[in-house]
Scaffold this active site. Sequence first.
Site, PDB file in Angstrom:
ATOM      1  N   HIS A  63     -10.688  -1.142 -10.349  1.00 22.94           N
ATOM      2  CA  HIS A  63     -11.224  -0.331  -9.253  1.00 22.94           C
ATOM      3  C   HIS A  63     -10.659   1.075  -9.422  1.00 22.94           C
ATOM      4  O   HIS A  63      -9.440   1.269  -9.470  1.00 22.94           O
ATOM      5  CB  HIS A  63     -10.842  -0.915  -7.898  1.00 22.94           C
ATOM      6  CG  HIS A  63     -11.471  -2.242  -7.629  1.00 22.94           C
ATOM      7  ND1 HIS A  63     -10.774  -3.318  -7.128  1.00 22.94           N
ATOM      8  CD2 HIS A  63     -12.744  -2.676  -7.811  1.00 22.94           C
ATOM      9  CE1 HIS A  63     -11.597  -4.348  -7.002  1.00 22.94           C
ATOM     10  NE2 HIS A  63     -12.792  -3.986  -7.418  1.00 22.94           N
ATOM     11  N   GLU A  66      -7.596   2.835  -7.360  1.00 26.54           N
ATOM     12  CA  GLU A  66      -6.319   2.137  -7.175  1.00 26.54           C
ATOM     13  C   GLU A  66      -5.325   2.655  -8.212  1.00 26.54           C
ATOM     14  O   GLU A  66      -5.213   2.124  -9.314  1.00 26.54           O
ATOM     15  CB  GLU A  66      -6.550   0.627  -7.262  1.00 26.54           C
ATOM     16  CG  GLU A  66      -7.500   0.144  -6.162  1.00 26.54           C
ATOM     17  CD  GLU A  66      -7.884  -1.315  -6.270  1.00 26.54           C
ATOM     18  OE1 GLU A  66      -7.389  -1.995  -7.197  1.00 26.54           O
ATOM     19  OE2 GLU A  66      -8.682  -1.779  -5.432  1.00 26.54           O
ATOM     20  N   HIS A 155      -3.648  -3.964  -9.285  1.00 22.16           N
ATOM     21  CA  HIS A 155      -4.530  -3.364  -8.284  1.00 22.16           C
ATOM     22  C   HIS A 155      -3.707  -2.779  -7.139  1.00 22.16           C
ATOM     23  O   HIS A 155      -2.485  -2.901  -7.100  1.00 22.16           O
ATOM     24  CB  HIS A 155      -5.473  -4.433  -7.707  1.00 22.16           C
ATOM     25  CG  HIS A 155      -6.539  -4.890  -8.641  1.00 22.16           C
ATOM     26  ND1 HIS A 155      -7.859  -4.529  -8.511  1.00 22.16           N
ATOM     27  CD2 HIS A 155      -6.480  -5.692  -9.738  1.00 22.16           C
ATOM     28  CE1 HIS A 155      -8.573  -5.090  -9.473  1.00 22.16           C
ATOM     29  NE2 HIS A 155      -7.758  -5.804 -10.235  1.00 22.16           N
ATOM     30  N   GLU A 219      -1.629  -7.156  -6.343  1.00 13.13           N
ATOM     31  CA  GLU A 219      -1.930  -6.090  -5.386  1.00 13.13           C
ATOM     32  C   GLU A 219      -0.628  -5.371  -5.060  1.00 13.13           C
ATOM     33  O   GLU A 219       0.286  -5.954  -4.482  1.00 13.13           O
ATOM     34  CB  GLU A 219      -2.565  -6.669  -4.121  1.00 13.13           C
ATOM     35  CG  GLU A 219      -3.856  -7.443  -4.354  1.00 13.13           C
ATOM     36  CD  GLU A 219      -5.061  -6.546  -4.584  1.00 13.13           C
ATOM     37  OE1 GLU A 219      -4.923  -5.306  -4.433  1.00 13.13           O
ATOM     38  OE2 GLU A 219      -6.141  -7.080  -4.909  1.00 13.13           O
TER      39      GLU A 219
END
Length: 342
Positions: A63, A66, A155, A219
């Site tokens: 993405h 990010e 991410h 994450e």
Amino acid sequence: MTKSLFRQSFLFDSLDLDHPMVAQTVRTEQGVTLKLHQRGVLEVIPAQTDAATKNMVISCGVHGDETAPMELLDKWIDDIVSGFQPVAERCLFILAHPQATVRHVRFIEQNLNRLFDDKPHTPSTELAIADNLKVLLKQFFANTDEHSRWHLDLHCAIRGSKHYSFAVSPKARHPVRSRSLMQFIEQAHIEAVMLSNAPSSTFSWYSAEHYAAQALTLELGQVARLGENLLDRLLAFDLAMRDLISRHKPEHLPRKSVMYRVSRTIVRLHDDFDFRFSDDVENFTAFMHGEVFGHDGDKPLMAKNEGEAIVFPNRKVAIGQRAALMVCKVNTRYEDDQLVYD
């Protein structure tokens, strides 16, 4: 050495779309080989390999907005090039979607991290990237032992979270939840781990499913612009990654992660769909048993277990798409060096 491979750095050369990145190979004074395959793709080969050498894919930028993992990855590569960071494992560093990063967007046409399943997809910028990434994995993992394969896909979360950092462990047909992978998670002070209960369409799932890689989606904090990330909050992760790449014994103490299992997936079925909470609700917000937190058509959405928590809620997804994951805390143990839960 840096100037012979990059004009600025791996990250900023990759983001400079006006200048080509020519495939080339250099060797550091420490004997580490650096192979620039294409824009955003760098292979690093240690001076010596043995039966214990890992073959690790370390990816970020799936993405485009990010950016914290991009900054960390750039520092690791800078330090490998200079000789400051030792290398004992073979690594493939990937910046997946430079075009989206330059535009400060998550994606251009389609969510790249939903294109790694076996379903047909509409041709797009992201589908071409996904196809290229699949080829890169095939080439990198060729002629390697399954036990040596790792993939850490880095991410940042769009929203805030009760856990600043957390990992998603994909559900695959291979044993991909090894003790060594989970020990790394604890060494990196990743606050929580979500154990998926079904196949998905993510990059890390693809590696786990097709190559039996010890794979995770990680994450790391919340989305921010380049240069605005709170990297000090990821210090333990940074140190753990450096220890992993160098095969050094960590000097800092591990920290236990909270374990969750995915209890169910909420898929939007009707136009009349909404949640009762605001858009800024944090990931891992928990509900009481029976508490109603939304509706899908005439059906109320409610917690089926005490403390059931919501992750990745998105009220705006199309009909048929995942609107949220529901998770519950779980006790885990090891069987044959693989993490399991009852």
